[in-house]
Design an enzyme around this catalytic site. Structure first.
Site, PDB file in Angstrom:
ATOM      1  N   SER A  52       0.835  -1.323  -0.013  1.00  0.00           N
ATOM      2  CA  SER A  52      -0.089  -0.078  -0.075  1.00  0.00           C
ATOM      3  C   SER A  52       0.735   1.169  -0.095  1.00  0.00           C
ATOM      4  O   SER A  52       2.074   1.174   0.503  1.00  0.00           O
ATOM      5  CB  SER A  52      -0.845   0.014   1.075  1.00  0.00           C
ATOM      6  N   TYR A  83      -1.826  -0.356  10.591  1.00  0.00           N
ATOM      7  CA  TYR A  83      -2.033  -1.009   9.129  1.00  0.00           C
ATOM      8  C   TYR A  83      -0.709  -0.529   8.390  1.00  0.00           C
ATOM      9  O   TYR A  83      -0.031  -1.121   7.670  1.00  0.00           O
ATOM     10  CB  TYR A  83      -3.115  -0.375   8.420  1.00  0.00           C
ATOM     11  N   LYS A 136       2.277  -2.916   6.183  1.00  0.00           N
ATOM     12  CA  LYS A 136       2.640  -2.749   4.699  1.00  0.00           C
ATOM     13  C   LYS A 136       4.141  -2.094   4.602  1.00  0.00           C
ATOM     14  O   LYS A 136       4.643  -2.655   3.471  1.00  0.00           O
ATOM     15  CB  LYS A 136       1.484  -1.769   4.256  1.00  0.00           C
TER      16      LYS A 136
HETATM   17  N1  LIG Z   1      -8.602  -1.036  -1.516  1.00  0.00           N
HETATM   18  C1  LIG Z   1      -7.798  -0.389  -1.277  1.00  0.00           C
HETATM   19  O1  LIG Z   1      -8.064   1.181  -1.672  1.00  0.00           O
HETATM   20  C2  LIG Z   1      -6.443  -0.739  -1.064  1.00  0.00           C
HETATM   21  C3  LIG Z   1      -5.251   0.157  -1.161  1.00  0.00           C
HETATM   22  C4  LIG Z   1      -3.847  -0.197  -0.927  1.00  0.00           C
HETATM   23  C5  LIG Z   1      -3.794  -1.584  -0.644  1.00  0.00           C
HETATM   24  N2  LIG Z   1      -4.841  -2.290  -0.517  1.00  0.00           N
HETATM   25  C6  LIG Z   1      -4.678  -3.812  -0.212  1.00  0.00           C
HETATM   26  O2  LIG Z   1      -5.100  -4.648  -1.231  1.00  0.00           O
HETATM   27  C7  LIG Z   1      -5.481  -5.892  -0.486  1.00  0.00           C
HETATM   28  C8  LIG Z   1      -6.872  -6.229  -1.077  1.00  0.00           C
HETATM   29  O3  LIG Z   1      -7.713  -5.125  -0.628  1.00  0.00           O
HETATM   30  P1  LIG Z   1      -9.196  -4.992  -0.851  1.00  0.00           P
HETATM   31  O4  LIG Z   1      -9.629  -3.506  -0.821  1.00  0.00           O
HETATM   32  O5  LIG Z   1      -9.687  -5.627  -2.208  1.00  0.00           O
HETATM   33  O6  LIG Z   1      -9.939  -5.754   0.403  1.00  0.00           O
HETATM   34  P2  LIG Z   1     -11.426  -6.540   0.508  1.00  0.00           P
HETATM   35  O7  LIG Z   1     -12.239  -6.159  -0.383  1.00  0.00           O
HETATM   36  O8  LIG Z   1     -11.809  -6.077   2.106  1.00  0.00           O
HETATM   37  O9  LIG Z   1     -10.809  -8.153   0.488  1.00  0.00           O
HETATM   38  C9  LIG Z   1     -10.058  -8.625   1.255  1.00  0.00           C
HETATM   39  C10 LIG Z   1      -9.828  -9.903   0.936  1.00  0.00           C
HETATM   40  O10 LIG Z   1      -8.679 -10.433   1.904  1.00  0.00           O
HETATM   41  C11 LIG Z   1      -9.514 -11.668   2.517  1.00  0.00           C
HETATM   42  N3  LIG Z   1      -9.088 -11.867   3.825  1.00  0.00           N
HETATM   43  C12 LIG Z   1      -9.092 -10.993   4.658  1.00  0.00           C
HETATM   44  N4  LIG Z   1      -8.897 -11.483   5.982  1.00  0.00           N
HETATM   45  C13 LIG Z   1      -8.514 -12.720   5.740  1.00  0.00           C
HETATM   46  C14 LIG Z   1      -8.050 -13.955   6.726  1.00  0.00           C
HETATM   47  N5  LIG Z   1      -8.029 -13.873   7.866  1.00  0.00           N
HETATM   48  N6  LIG Z   1      -7.885 -14.987   5.841  1.00  0.00           N
HETATM   49  C15 LIG Z   1      -8.205 -15.209   4.832  1.00  0.00           C
HETATM   50  N7  LIG Z   1      -8.405 -14.429   4.083  1.00  0.00           N
HETATM   51  C16 LIG Z   1      -8.741 -13.153   4.339  1.00  0.00           C
HETATM   52  C17 LIG Z   1     -11.003 -11.346   2.420  1.00  0.00           C
HETATM   53  O11 LIG Z   1     -11.786 -12.706   2.404  1.00  0.00           O
HETATM   54  P3  LIG Z   1     -12.619 -13.085   3.264  1.00  0.00           P
HETATM   55  O12 LIG Z   1     -13.357 -12.039   4.192  1.00  0.00           O
HETATM   56  O13 LIG Z   1     -13.455 -14.261   2.870  1.00  0.00           O
HETATM   57  O14 LIG Z   1     -11.785 -13.966   4.515  1.00  0.00           O
HETATM   58  C18 LIG Z   1     -10.891 -10.747   0.915  1.00  0.00           C
HETATM   59  O15 LIG Z   1     -11.055 -11.556  -0.123  1.00  0.00           O
HETATM   60  C19 LIG Z   1      -5.247  -5.779   0.952  1.00  0.00           C
HETATM   61  O16 LIG Z   1      -3.880  -6.308   1.119  1.00  0.00           O
HETATM   62  C20 LIG Z   1      -5.313  -4.397   1.250  1.00  0.00           C
HETATM   63  O17 LIG Z   1      -4.469  -4.089   2.257  1.00  0.00           O
HETATM   64  C21 LIG Z   1      -6.136  -2.027  -0.854  1.00  0.00           C
END
Ligand SMILES: NC(=O)c1ccc[n+]([C@@H]2O[C@H](COP(=O)([O-])OP(=O)(O)OC[C@H]3O[C@@H](n4cnc5c(N)ncnc54)[C@H](OP(=O)(O)O)[C@@H]3O)[C@@H](O)[C@H]2O)c1
Length: 178
Positions: free
Chosen positions: A133, A146, A150
């Protein structure tokens, strides 16, 4: 290939994009209903794709999961460490337990999975993508726990890219961070 956190969000979109291009994709997450929905879309493109219900916060279960996914996919050649959780909370409201549990899912779990799959990935001239991130570089307010996870993942990725690529014959086999 294996995409963690493929049940929603960025992981689901990545998994579907790869399947549409012909990759056999494995996804994992905790929510079976969401996994089933995404898997149906993957299998429309790539019938051998599969999913596993797993809680990656259970660090001691990760080696067994890695072995199962590796066997059922016929060898992992791309690992996308995407699963992660946000943690928007001021430092005054954080507890040691919250800091440690955020580090467990966002940092220790991808590292455990990477180490478990590294022999296969090196043997197959594979690739590792770690979803970090911009918070790793900027340290935004209210995201100390967080951002630290990262930053750790980014530092690991940058160092590993250099050390792993010097041990492989293919210099394009590197780890990258998004
Ligand atoms: N969205 C953003 O703006 C953004 C920006 C920078 C970085 N990121 C990074 O990108 C990645 C994905 O983010 P996202 O926005 O797509 O998040 P999201 O929509 O909340 O999806 C998160 C995914 O991680 C899985 N997960 C979470 N905890 C888990 C656990 N204990 N065991 C297994 N699976 C788990 C969830 O599956 P279940 O809930 O089914 O377990 C879901 O599939 C993350 O690493 C986040 O930090 C996101």
């Amino acid at each position: 290939m294996l995409v963690t956190g493929g049940s929603a969000g960025i992981g689901a979109a990545l998994a579907e994009g790869f399947a549409a291009r012909g990759a056999v994709v494995g996804i994992c997450g905790r929510r079976e209903d969401k996994l089933a929905e995404v898997l149906a879309r993957l299998q429309a493109h790539s019938p051998e794709s599969r999913s596993w219900r797993v809680d990656l916060a259970d660090l001691d279960g990760i080696e067994a999961f890695a072995a199962q996914a590796n066997e059922e996919l016929g060898g992992v050649d791309v690992l996308v460490n995407n699963a992660g959780i946000p943690k928007r909370r001021t430092v005054q409201d954080l507890t040691p337990e919250v800091v440690e549990s955020t580090m467990a899912i966002n940092y220790y779990s991808p590292i455990r999975l990477t180490l478990a799959l590294l022999p296969t990935l090196v043997e197959r001239d594979g690739h590792i993508v770690n979803i970090s991130s911009i918070a790793a570089r900027l340290g935004p307010p209210g995201e100390a726990a967080y951002a630290a996870t990262k930053a750790a993942l980014t530092a690991w990725s940058e160092s590993m890219a250099l050390s792993v690529s010097t041990r492989t014959s293919n210099p394009s086999s590197t780890a990258s961070t998004a």
